[in-house]
Write an enzyme that holds these catalytic residues in place. Structure first.
Site, PDB file in Angstrom:
ATOM      1  CB  SER A  51      -0.911   0.021   1.229  1.00 50.77           C
ATOM      2  OG  SER A  51      -1.571   1.267   1.341  1.00 50.77           O
ATOM      3  CD  GLU A 108      -8.548   3.038  -4.619  1.00 48.39           C
ATOM      4  OE1 GLU A 108      -7.680   3.778  -4.104  1.00 48.39           O
ATOM      5  OE2 GLU A 108      -8.680   1.839  -4.312  1.00 48.39           O
ATOM      6  CG  HIS A 111      -5.086   6.506  -3.453  1.00 52.55           C
ATOM      7  ND1 HIS A 111      -4.904   5.779  -2.299  1.00 52.55           N
ATOM      8  CD2 HIS A 111      -3.864   6.598  -4.028  1.00 52.55           C
ATOM      9  CE1 HIS A 111      -3.624   5.439  -2.187  1.00 52.55           C
ATOM     10  NE2 HIS A 111      -2.977   5.925  -3.231  1.00 52.55           N
TER      11      HIS A 111
END
Length: 218
Positions: A51, A108, A111
């Site tokens: 991540s 996304e 993000h």
């Protein structure tokens, strides 16, 4: 960035920033339990160690009108503002819908990842994912990566992706020649609306004192 958005009537909220390995593992395991397999879970939540939040460079952004992380944020006034302005503050929208096959992640719009104003602005202008941009950087001299403006990076990366050679003057510049070489190469691409000094001040505001910025902008 949040202050700039607010000045234009948009409220942005930081929903999630840095995550430890343990927290990311908890999130991933919860998603696996929800969807049934690790493969399905990976489409929406990265496993620990993969991540960008663990780098401390990524952030999930929400707004009062779209309080949860979902695709509707991308169509909201705040999401549109973020997509159009994040690069001015060094951030990129990391996972766009049209890049899904390249990034491996779903859309996304919330993000964002920090990579610096020059690189973020170059990616914004080129409209390519980080996975395409980064390999091109491996062919570019380090001093350009560290000190080049978005105008220069945009054009050099574009040429590299087109299979063109980086000009010898840029590749062979000695440390003593680098500052002059950067300025000369950048000026070749600048529009009439911006001087070299203004481009440097815009891309590297932390480098300069206020009086230096005013002097460069002249």
């Amino acid at each position: 960035m949040f202050e700039a958005a607010l000045q234009e009537g948009h409220t942005l909220l930081a929903a999630s920033g840095y995550r430890s390995f343990g927290i990311q593992d908890l999130l991933f395991q919860a998603k696996v339990k929800e969807v049934g397999t690790k493969q399905k879970a990976w489409r929406t939540v990265s496993p620990p160690g993969a991540s960008e939040h663990q780098l401390g460079l990524a952030m999930d952004v929400q707004s009062p009108t779209v309080p949860r992380l979902n695709r509707a944020f991308g169509e909201s006034p705040e999401g549109i503002w973020l997509a159009q302005n994040a690069h001015r503050f060094g951030f990129i929208i990391r996972y766009k819908q049209e890049w899904r096959e390249i990034t491996g992640y779903r859309y996304e719009p919330w993000h964002i990842r920090y990579i610096g104003i020059s690189h973020a602005s170059a990616i914004y202008e080129l409209d390519i994912p980080y996975e395409t941009y980064y390999p091109a950087l491996l062919n570019i001299p380090e001093y350009i990566l560290l000190q080049g403006t978005d105008v220069l990076l945009n054009n050099i990366v574009h040429d590299v992706l087109d299979g063109k050679e980086i000009p010898t003057a840029l590749r062979a510049a000695t440390p003593e020649e680098q500052a002059e070489t950067l300025e000369s190469a950048t000026k070749a691409y600048l529009s009439t609306k911006e001087t070299y000094g203004q481009a440097v001040a815009r891309c590297f505001p932390a480098w300069l004192q206020i009086e230096d910025r005013d002097e460069l902008a002249e």
